[in-house]
Write a protein that holds these residues in place. Structure first.
Motif, PDB file in Angstrom:
ATOM      1  N   ILE A 206      14.399  48.598  50.908  1.00 22.97           N
ATOM      2  CA  ILE A 206      13.387  47.664  51.387  1.00 22.97           C
ATOM      3  C   ILE A 206      13.657  46.302  50.751  1.00 22.97           C
ATOM      4  CG2 ILE A 206      11.697  49.476  51.835  1.00 22.97           C
ATOM      5  CD1 ILE A 206      10.317  48.819  49.262  1.00 22.97           C
ATOM      6  N   ARG A 207      13.012  45.249  51.285  1.00 26.80           N
ATOM      7  CA  ARG A 207      13.380  43.899  50.841  1.00 26.80           C
ATOM      8  C   ARG A 207      12.980  43.653  49.388  1.00 26.80           C
ATOM      9  NH1 ARG A 207       9.874  39.854  50.918  1.00 26.80           N
ATOM     10  NH2 ARG A 207      11.426  38.347  51.580  1.00 26.80           N
ATOM     11  N   LYS A 208      13.637  42.668  48.787  1.00 27.62           N
ATOM     12  CA  LYS A 208      13.392  42.336  47.386  1.00 27.62           C
ATOM     13  C   LYS A 208      11.964  41.817  47.217  1.00 27.62           C
ATOM     14  CE  LYS A 208      16.994  40.734  45.297  1.00 27.62           C
ATOM     15  NZ  LYS A 208      18.051  39.828  44.780  1.00 27.62           N
ATOM     16  N   LEU A 209      11.315  42.245  46.149  1.00 18.06           N
ATOM     17  CA  LEU A 209       9.935  41.847  45.895  1.00 18.06           C
ATOM     18  C   LEU A 209       9.864  40.365  45.534  1.00 18.06           C
ATOM     19  CD1 LEU A 209       7.010  42.865  45.601  1.00 18.06           C
ATOM     20  CD2 LEU A 209       7.507  43.354  43.207  1.00 18.06           C
ATOM     21  N   ASP A 210       8.985  39.608  46.206  1.00 18.07           N
ATOM     22  CA  ASP A 210       8.859  38.183  45.931  1.00 18.07           C
ATOM     23  C   ASP A 210       7.381  37.771  46.001  1.00 18.07           C
ATOM     24  OD1 ASP A 210       8.381  38.314  48.608  1.00 18.07           O
ATOM     25  OD2 ASP A 210      10.072  37.085  49.237  1.00 18.07           O
ATOM     26  N   PHE A 211       7.132  36.480  45.848  1.00 19.24           N
ATOM     27  CA  PHE A 211       5.768  35.953  45.813  1.00 19.24           C
ATOM     28  C   PHE A 211       5.017  36.261  47.101  1.00 19.24           C
ATOM     29  CE2 PHE A 211       2.529  32.712  46.383  1.00 19.24           C
ATOM     30  CZ  PHE A 211       1.954  32.634  45.125  1.00 19.24           C
ATOM     31  N   ALA A 212       5.710  36.126  48.235  1.00 10.53           N
ATOM     32  CA  ALA A 212       5.055  36.332  49.528  1.00 10.53           C
ATOM     33  C   ALA A 212       4.511  37.750  49.663  1.00 10.53           C
ATOM     34  CB  ALA A 212       6.041  36.039  50.665  1.00 10.53           C
ATOM     35  N   GLU A 213       5.265  38.740  49.199  1.00 13.39           N
ATOM     36  CA  GLU A 213       4.804  40.127  49.298  1.00 13.39           C
ATOM     37  C   GLU A 213       3.700  40.434  48.290  1.00 13.39           C
ATOM     38  OE1 GLU A 213       6.885  43.633  50.061  1.00 13.39           O
ATOM     39  OE2 GLU A 213       8.740  42.652  50.665  1.00 13.39           O
ATOM     40  N   LYS A 214       3.748  39.800  47.127  1.00 14.29           N
ATOM     41  CA  LYS A 214       2.748  40.083  46.100  1.00 14.29           C
ATOM     42  C   LYS A 214       1.364  39.561  46.476  1.00 14.29           C
ATOM     43  CE  LYS A 214       5.776  40.175  42.046  1.00 14.29           C
ATOM     44  NZ  LYS A 214       6.165  39.434  40.822  1.00 14.29           N
TER      45      LYS A 214
ATOM     46  N   GLY B 124       0.523  37.983  49.855  1.00 18.44           N
ATOM     47  CA  GLY B 124       0.178  37.904  51.278  1.00 18.44           C
ATOM     48  C   GLY B 124       1.000  38.916  52.059  1.00 18.44           C
ATOM     49  N   PHE B 125       1.617  38.450  53.127  1.00 19.09           N
ATOM     50  CA  PHE B 125       2.524  39.310  53.887  1.00 19.09           C
ATOM     51  C   PHE B 125       3.487  38.428  54.667  1.00 19.09           C
ATOM     52  CE2 PHE B 125      -0.859  38.392  56.887  1.00 19.09           C
ATOM     53  CZ  PHE B 125      -0.203  38.228  58.094  1.00 19.09           C
ATOM     54  N   LEU B 126       4.569  39.019  55.148  1.00 11.81           N
ATOM     55  CA  LEU B 126       5.490  38.295  56.017  1.00 11.81           C
ATOM     56  C   LEU B 126       5.988  39.230  57.105  1.00 11.81           C
ATOM     57  CD1 LEU B 126       8.964  37.925  54.367  1.00 11.81           C
ATOM     58  CD2 LEU B 126       7.121  39.077  53.195  1.00 11.81           C
TER      59      LEU B 126
ATOM     60  N   GLY C 294       9.135  56.626  64.976  1.00 13.73           N
ATOM     61  CA  GLY C 294       8.309  55.778  65.835  1.00 13.73           C
ATOM     62  C   GLY C 294       8.742  54.328  65.858  1.00 13.73           C
ATOM     63  N   MET C 295       9.691  53.937  65.016  1.00 12.73           N
ATOM     64  CA  MET C 295      10.199  52.557  65.051  1.00 12.73           C
ATOM     65  C   MET C 295      11.038  52.338  66.314  1.00 12.73           C
ATOM     66  SD  MET C 295      11.509  51.447  61.298  1.00 12.73           S
ATOM     67  CE  MET C 295      10.444  50.675  60.112  1.00 12.73           C
ATOM     68  N   TYR C 296      11.094  51.086  66.789  1.00  9.45           N
ATOM     69  CA  TYR C 296      11.902  50.767  67.961  1.00  9.45           C
ATOM     70  C   TYR C 296      12.404  49.333  67.838  1.00  9.45           C
ATOM     71  CZ  TYR C 296       7.400  48.724  69.298  1.00  9.45           C
ATOM     72  OH  TYR C 296       6.226  48.003  69.310  1.00  9.45           O
ATOM     73  N   THR C 297      13.471  49.026  68.562  1.00 11.76           N
ATOM     74  CA  THR C 297      14.028  47.680  68.507  1.00 11.76           C
ATOM     75  C   THR C 297      13.051  46.694  69.148  1.00 11.76           C
ATOM     76  OG1 THR C 297      15.212  48.119  70.573  1.00 11.76           O
ATOM     77  CG2 THR C 297      16.428  48.434  68.528  1.00 11.76           C
ATOM     78  N   GLY C 298      12.942  45.540  68.533  1.00 15.81           N
ATOM     79  CA  GLY C 298      11.996  44.535  68.998  1.00 15.81           C
ATOM     80  C   GLY C 298      10.629  44.642  68.349  1.00 15.81           C
ATOM     81  N   GLN C 299      10.404  45.705  67.579  1.00 15.05           N
ATOM     82  CA  GLN C 299       9.109  45.882  66.926  1.00 15.05           C
ATOM     83  C   GLN C 299       8.966  44.893  65.768  1.00 15.05           C
ATOM     84  OE1 GLN C 299       8.620  49.778  65.244  1.00 15.05           O
ATOM     85  NE2 GLN C 299       6.703  49.299  64.237  1.00 15.05           N
ATOM     86  N   PHE C 300       7.765  44.357  65.596  1.00 17.25           N
ATOM     87  CA  PHE C 300       7.464  43.529  64.438  1.00 17.25           C
ATOM     88  C   PHE C 300       6.928  44.429  63.326  1.00 17.25           C
ATOM     89  CE2 PHE C 300       6.837  40.268  67.841  1.00 17.25           C
ATOM     90  CZ  PHE C 300       7.877  39.440  67.448  1.00 17.25           C
ATOM     91  N   ILE C 301       7.481  44.267  62.123  1.00 16.72           N
ATOM     92  CA  ILE C 301       6.936  44.988  60.975  1.00 16.72           C
ATOM     93  C   ILE C 301       6.493  43.953  59.940  1.00 16.72           C
ATOM     94  CG2 ILE C 301       8.365  47.023  61.368  1.00 16.72           C
ATOM     95  CD1 ILE C 301       9.998  46.227  58.928  1.00 16.72           C
ATOM     96  N   TYR C 302       5.509  44.328  59.153  1.00 10.40           N
ATOM     97  CA  TYR C 302       4.903  43.396  58.201  1.00 10.40           C
ATOM     98  C   TYR C 302       5.014  43.983  56.792  1.00 10.40           C
ATOM     99  CZ  TYR C 302       3.047  41.341  62.440  1.00 10.40           C
ATOM    100  OH  TYR C 302       2.940  40.764  63.679  1.00 10.40           O
ATOM    101  N   CYS C 303       5.396  43.140  55.852  1.00  9.67           N
ATOM    102  CA  CYS C 303       5.580  43.555  54.464  1.00  9.67           C
ATOM    103  C   CYS C 303       4.678  42.711  53.571  1.00  9.67           C
ATOM    104  CB  CYS C 303       7.030  43.365  54.022  1.00  9.67           C
ATOM    105  SG  CYS C 303       8.219  44.241  55.033  1.00  9.67           S
ATOM    106  N   GLY C 304       3.948  43.346  52.682  1.00 12.85           N
ATOM    107  CA  GLY C 304       3.138  42.600  51.737  1.00 12.85           C
ATOM    108  C   GLY C 304       1.823  43.279  51.427  1.00 12.85           C
TER     109      GLY C 304
ATOM    110  N   LYS D 251      -1.190  42.299  51.936  1.00 10.77           N
ATOM    111  CA  LYS D 251      -2.239  42.172  52.940  1.00 10.77           C
ATOM    112  C   LYS D 251      -1.803  42.641  54.326  1.00 10.77           C
ATOM    113  CE  LYS D 251      -4.609  38.530  50.408  1.00 10.77           C
ATOM    114  NZ  LYS D 251      -5.157  37.165  50.409  1.00 10.77           N
ATOM    115  N   ALA D 252      -0.691  43.377  54.400  1.00 11.72           N
ATOM    116  CA  ALA D 252      -0.244  43.914  55.689  1.00 11.72           C
ATOM    117  C   ALA D 252      -1.178  45.041  56.137  1.00 11.72           C
ATOM    118  CB  ALA D 252       1.187  44.422  55.577  1.00 11.72           C
ATOM    119  N   GLN D 253      -1.210  45.266  57.461  1.00 17.61           N
ATOM    120  CA  GLN D 253      -2.056  46.331  57.995  1.00 17.61           C
ATOM    121  C   GLN D 253      -1.409  47.687  57.792  1.00 17.61           C
ATOM    122  OE1 GLN D 253      -2.786  45.283  62.082  1.00 17.61           O
ATOM    123  NE2 GLN D 253      -4.753  44.345  61.573  1.00 17.61           N
ATOM    124  N   LEU D 254      -2.237  48.724  57.849  1.00 15.99           N
ATOM    125  CA  LEU D 254      -1.739  50.098  57.731  1.00 15.99           C
ATOM    126  C   LEU D 254      -1.255  50.549  59.104  1.00 15.99           C
ATOM    127  CD1 LEU D 254      -1.702  52.321  55.410  1.00 15.99           C
ATOM    128  CD2 LEU D 254      -3.572  53.355  56.678  1.00 15.99           C
TER     129      LEU D 254
END
Length: 255
Positions: A29-37, A39-41, A81-91, A93-96
């Motif tokens: 998974i992506r490197k932990l940074d300020f944005a994930e701590k 908020g979300f991206l 359940g993942m598919y190409t073109g899907q948006f995923i959110y990390c952080g 405040k991301a949704q479940l």
């Protein structure tokens, strides 16, 4: 004087090292940074591909670089359940939702997760094999700890700021199809490492293995060995607490 046995030869590496030449790269998974701590991206799944020697598919996810112009491409073990073109959110405040990555402390009890971090920021080390998942059992907000059940059934306490992906690893049910022939096992293990076929110790000569020799294929002495045994003798049931079949009903673990 006997030969150097197989267990000793594996320690030297040589032909026993992993076959990595056809692998596309590490999946984390992506490197932990300020944005994930705080908020979300958002990232978008560009491709889902096969990785040689791995049972689970790997998703190629593009994130916008948070510190300079450009994109950051991450390789993450895909969830079911993942598919190409899907948006995923990390952080935080991301949704479940399936495929999203957030701290385990932000998830409700009973959530099935994969790509779980053992230590905050290690970019996932637990529940990464095809069809596997960990389950969040309970939270301890005072101490910032979360209890999870691992795929093995054992329970582990991790920091609540450790991240995980919501969902089950894709590719489940892979071991349920029988091999049926040696050729399939050969191709399965040739891309992993030299661990097949396995010759039994009792089928060897006494010079090659402590279990070898004799007029019938038998060990001839107890198969348990001490933890402190020297490498040429360390075969069989090493430092066994008990041996034999487990009889009776297994008592449920009350943890």
């Amino acid at each position: 004087m006997g030969k150097v046995i197989r267990g000793q030869r594996k320690g030297r590496g040589s032909v026993f090292t992993a076959n990595t030449c056809k692998r596309n790269g590490p999946a984390k998974i992506r490197k932990l940074d300020f944005a994930e701590k705080h908020g979300f991206l958002k990232g978008v799944i560009k491709k889902i591909e096969h990785d040689s020697g791995r049972g689970a598919p790997v998703a190629i996810v593009n994130f916008r670089d948070q510190y300079k112009y450009g994109l950051r491409k991450e390789r993450i073990v895909a969830a079911e359940g993942m598919y190409t073109g899907q948006f995923i959110y990390c952080g935080k405040k991301a949704q479940l939702a399936i495929g999203n990555i957030l701290p385990v402390g932000e998830m409700p009890e009973g959530t099935a997760v994969c790509n779980l971090e053992c230590k905050a920021g290690d970019r996932s080390t637990l529940a990464r094999a095809s069809g596997n998942y960990a389950t969040i059992i309970s939270h301890n907000p005072e101490e910032g700890l979360t209890r999870v059940r691992l795929p093995s059934g054992s329970r582990k306490i991790v920091k609540s700021n450790c991240r995980a992906m919501v969902g089950v690893v894709a590719g489940g049910g892979r071991p349920e199809k029988p091999m049926l022939k040696a050729g399939r096992a050969y191709h399965k293990y040739r891309v992993k490492r030299k661990c097949w076929p396995v010759v039994r110790g009792v089928a060897m000569n006494p010079v090659e293995h402590p279990h070898g020799g004799g007029n019938h294929q038998h060990i001839g002495h107890p198969s348990t060995k001490a933890r402190t045994a020297v490498p040429g003798q360390k075969v069989g049931l090493i430092a066994a607490r008990r041996t034999g079949l487990i009889k009776g009903n297994a008592k449920p673990n009350k943890d």
